[in-house]
Design a protein around this motif. Structure first.
Motif, mmCIF file in Angstrom:
data_model
loop_
_atom_site.group_PDB
_atom_site.id
_atom_site.type_symbol
_atom_site.label_atom_id
_atom_site.label_comp_id
_atom_site.label_asym_id
_atom_site.label_seq_id
_atom_site.Cartn_x
_atom_site.Cartn_y
_atom_site.Cartn_z
ATOM 1 N N LEU A 21 48.620 65.978 -80.328
ATOM 2 C CA LEU A 21 49.532 64.835 -80.457
ATOM 3 C C LEU A 21 49.282 64.085 -81.767
ATOM 4 C CD1 LEU A 21 49.500 63.514 -76.784
ATOM 5 C CD2 LEU A 21 51.515 64.316 -78.027
ATOM 6 N N ASP A 22 48.012 63.941 -82.123
ATOM 7 C CA ASP A 22 47.681 63.269 -83.379
ATOM 8 C C ASP A 22 48.220 64.055 -84.572
ATOM 9 O OD1 ASP A 22 46.422 61.230 -82.071
ATOM 10 O OD2 ASP A 22 44.399 62.016 -82.343
ATOM 11 N N ARG A 23 48.109 65.372 -84.508
ATOM 12 C CA ARG A 23 48.626 66.191 -85.611
ATOM 13 C C ARG A 23 50.145 66.073 -85.716
ATOM 14 N NH1 ARG A 23 44.430 69.743 -83.880
ATOM 15 N NH2 ARG A 23 45.859 70.946 -82.557
ATOM 16 N N LEU A 24 50.788 66.025 -84.561
ATOM 17 C CA LEU A 24 52.249 65.849 -84.579
ATOM 18 C C LEU A 24 52.631 64.494 -85.153
ATOM 19 C CD1 LEU A 24 53.332 67.370 -81.139
ATOM 20 C CD2 LEU A 24 53.819 68.298 -83.409
ATOM 21 N N ALA A 25 51.888 63.457 -84.759
ATOM 22 C CA ALA A 25 52.173 62.113 -85.275
ATOM 23 C C ALA A 25 51.960 62.064 -86.788
ATOM 24 C CB ALA A 25 51.283 61.086 -84.580
ATOM 25 N N HIS A 26 50.882 62.715 -87.251
ATOM 26 C CA HIS A 26 50.623 62.755 -88.695
ATOM 27 C C HIS A 26 51.737 63.508 -89.418
ATOM 28 C CE1 HIS A 26 48.415 63.024 -92.461
ATOM 29 N NE2 HIS A 26 48.685 64.315 -92.482
ATOM 30 N N ARG A 27 52.152 64.630 -88.827
ATOM 31 C CA ARG A 27 53.244 65.408 -89.416
ATOM 32 C C ARG A 27 54.518 64.577 -89.477
ATOM 33 N NH1 ARG A 27 55.953 70.463 -86.290
ATOM 34 N NH2 ARG A 27 57.777 70.723 -87.620
ATOM 35 N N ARG A 28 54.780 63.804 -88.430
ATOM 36 C CA ARG A 28 55.987 62.967 -88.401
ATOM 37 C C ARG A 28 55.944 61.904 -89.482
ATOM 38 N NH1 ARG A 28 59.403 59.185 -85.969
ATOM 39 N NH2 ARG A 28 60.910 60.055 -84.484
ATOM 40 N N ARG A 29 54.747 61.327 -89.705
ATOM 41 C CA ARG A 29 54.606 60.267 -90.716
ATOM 42 C C ARG A 29 54.672 60.800 -92.140
ATOM 43 N NH1 ARG A 29 50.312 58.835 -87.333
ATOM 44 N NH2 ARG A 29 48.836 59.658 -88.858
#
Length: 246
Positions: A21-29
């Motif tokens: 989830l953190d990687r997805l959030a970072h990717r989104r940002r």
């Protein structure tokens, strides 16, 4: 803190999902489309200002041109009037004739000067209008590029959000099987370090990749299975498994 070994092991599954989830959030940002949209939006704002400036200049020059042309027409009318007087034969005095001819010559020079001014203003106005047209054409291209970037950004958002939603759906039943106190500690550590729990594997904390000392390993060996143990280096919750090397 005490927690059943099964609860503690659930933290590994939870940590794995949270890392995703953190990687997805970072990717989104950090989507490249975000920077592209920002840059194109700024470019559009600059173009809007430049277009207004060019159109304002063209409008001012149009008024200046109209005034200059009016001045030319006024001088031309005076020349025509004086020329009619001269041609009519009404002026017979040599002095008056000379004065009238001199005035006509002066007016003609004035007309020529004013016509030069009109030509100069027309050239400047044409340049301003061409600049405005070029800027508007560029604005159309930038607008299309921005629309494309926004569509790609939104598509990436939808993909990422879909993956995150699926992960959260898997996360909920795992969280439900963890006691409130242990979960609170995990969440606190995750907020502080990014990872709340890590496996103890072959005597090494996989959270900070530190090899534990003999004393620390002995203390963990002596701990009851339901004792929640922590890494002395990074303070993360250490999860014991058959691979821990104890």
């Amino acid at each position: 803190m005490k927690a059943a070994p099964e609860e503690q092991k659930r933290l590994l599954d939870l940590a794995e999902l949270d890392a995703k989830l953190d990687r997805l959030a970072h990717r989104r940002r950090t989507l490249p489309e975000l920077a592209e949209v920002d840059e194109l939006s700024k470019r559009l704002a600059r173009l809007a200002t430049e277009i207004i400036e060019a159109e304002t200049e063209a409008g001012d020059l149009a008024r200046d041109q109209a005034k200059a042309e009016s001045d030319v027409e006024a001088v031309r009318m005076r020349i025509d009037r004086d020329q009619r007087r001269l041609d009519s034969g009404q002026v017979t005095s040599p002095k008056d004739l000379s004065s009238l001819q001199s005035e006509i010559a002066s007016l003609q020079r004035r007309q020529s000067d004013l016509e030069e001014v009109v030509l100069e203003i027309m050239e400047r106005r044409e340049a301003a209008e061409n600049r405005a047209a070029t800027l508007k054409s560029e604005r159309e291209k930038v607008t299309a590029a921005l629309r494309s970037a926004e569509e790609r950004r939104d598509a990436a958002f939808a993909e990422i959000d879909g993956e995150a939603e699926a992960l959260r759906a898997r996360r909920d039943p795992i969280v439900a099987g963890i006691g409130a106190e242990l979960l609170a500690l995990y969440d606190k550590l995750r907020e502080q370090t990014g990872v709340g729990a890590a496996m103890l594997k072959a005597g090494r904390c996989l959270g900070c990749q530190t090899a534990l000392s003999i004393a620390d390993l002995n203390a963990i060996r002596a701990a009851a299975p339901d004792e929640v143990v922590r890494c002395e280096e990074c303070r993360r919750i250490l999860i014991r498994t058959p691979e821990s090397g104890l």
